[in-house]
Design an enzyme around this catalytic site. Sequence first.
Site, PDB file in Angstrom:
ATOM      1  CE1 TYR A 136      -2.173   1.556   2.151  1.00  0.00           C
ATOM      2  CE2 TYR A 136      -3.298  -0.420   0.504  1.00  0.00           C
ATOM      3  CZ  TYR A 136      -3.205   0.753   1.800  1.00  0.00           C
ATOM      4  OH  TYR A 136      -4.421   1.013   2.304  1.00  0.00           O
ATOM      5  CE  LYS A 164      -2.809   3.816   0.020  1.00  0.00           C
ATOM      6  NZ  LYS A 164      -3.502   4.614   0.989  1.00  0.00           N
TER       7      LYS A 164
HETATM    8  C1  NAY Z   1      -6.792   2.950   0.802  1.00  0.00           C
HETATM    9  O1  NAY Z   1      -6.049   2.036   0.538  1.00  0.00           O
HETATM   10  O2  NAY Z   1      -7.910   2.847   0.559  1.00  0.00           O
HETATM   11  C2  NAY Z   1      -6.264   3.710   1.843  1.00  0.00           C
HETATM   12  O3  NAY Z   1      -5.462   3.433   2.488  1.00  0.00           O
HETATM   13  C3  NAY Z   1      -6.667   5.092   1.683  1.00  0.00           C
HETATM   14  C4  NAY Z   1      -6.231   5.643   2.912  1.00  0.00           C
HETATM   15  C5  NAY Z   1      -7.472   5.569   3.923  1.00  0.00           C
HETATM   16  N1  NAY Z   1      -7.327   4.411   5.020  1.00  0.00           N
HETATM   17  C6  NAY Z   1      -8.093   3.649   5.283  1.00  0.00           C
HETATM   18  C7  NAY Z   1      -7.692   2.409   6.019  1.00  0.00           C
HETATM   19  O4  NAY Z   1      -9.265   3.628   4.847  1.00  0.00           O
HETATM   20  O5  NAY Z   1      -8.182   7.740   3.475  1.00  0.00           O
HETATM   21  C8  NAY Z   1      -7.625   7.004   4.664  1.00  0.00           C
HETATM   22  C9  NAY Z   1      -8.736   7.095   5.990  1.00  0.00           C
HETATM   23  O6  NAY Z   1      -9.791   6.472   5.252  1.00  0.00           O
HETATM   24  C10 NAY Z   1      -9.072   8.312   6.227  1.00  0.00           C
HETATM   25  O7  NAY Z   1      -7.793   9.195   6.517  1.00  0.00           O
HETATM   26  C11 NAY Z   1     -10.006   8.345   7.488  1.00  0.00           C
HETATM   27  O8  NAY Z   1      -9.165   7.906   8.359  1.00  0.00           O
END
Ligand code: NAY
Length: 292
Positions: A136, A164
Amino acid sequence: MKDLKGLYSALLIPFDENGEVKEEGLRQVIEHNINVSKIDGLYVNGSSGENFLLNTAQKKQIFKFVKEVVGDRVKLIAQIGSLDLNEAVELAKYATELGYDSLSAVTPFYYPLSFNEIKHYYKTIIDATDNSMILYYIPFLTGVKISLDQFAELLEDEKVIGVKYTAADFYQLERFRKRFPNKLIWSGFDEMLVQAAITGVDGAIGSTYNVNGQRSQEIFRLAKEGKVAEAYELQHEANDVIEKVLELGLYQTLKEILKVKGIDAGTCKKPMKSFDPAKLAEVEKLVKDYNL
Ligand code: NAY
């Protein structure tokens, strides 16, 4: 091993005012993801699940409850990474026994660790179970950057099936794709799904797929088929939604969207703030205008 490609919601977790998990609400969020958002899988206890605000008991509670509700209907990835390596190992064993399809672990953060220390962290977790591992990578939150050669070292282990990739470095992503054609990549920025799909990722994991899954599935499918202009039309719509959600507060607003749809998505865990009720009309308009 299952084919783990596809679109995953980074599962949102409903909390009550005391920071406890609302299990019935979580059941509704899961059902919405499967039946309405039509996602291929769930990424459990990631950033969107507010994982780094939880204690070990709560992380286990969520892993167990999600597996019980989902069964084998969609694929499940367990994010078990932790600054406490003993906890990471314990959770890796726990999620594997529950039947999670793969593990994933955030790069250890906060302390400036050497690459050898990071390698040791991954090896310790990987050796603890027979399960596969997805790295990740989210440097904008962790501050940890990994070079292509360092990725190569981590990917030498066959159990490390991919990454990821939550970064906007499309040059590194392209180099990664070319150099590791047999490893899997899930992109982590929902607002750049078209670009990631064109670059050849195998799937995506994101928070906004909890509420905008079908449109995102279509974006991914169109981009993969080379219908970039059509994919972009939908990406513009998705990004209107994402822009508003980011403006009003990411996880709070995604939960509020679910609430407008009748799902008990609860609140965020403190110290994250709750949704500002004065902004509710803006969320209702978003749901209506974009058919969420
Ligand atoms: C997670 O572990 O939940 C993620 O990293 C999912 C990826 C999301 N990143 C974060 C920091 O929330 O979906 C993205 C993000 O929310 C989206 O692109 C909006 O910026």
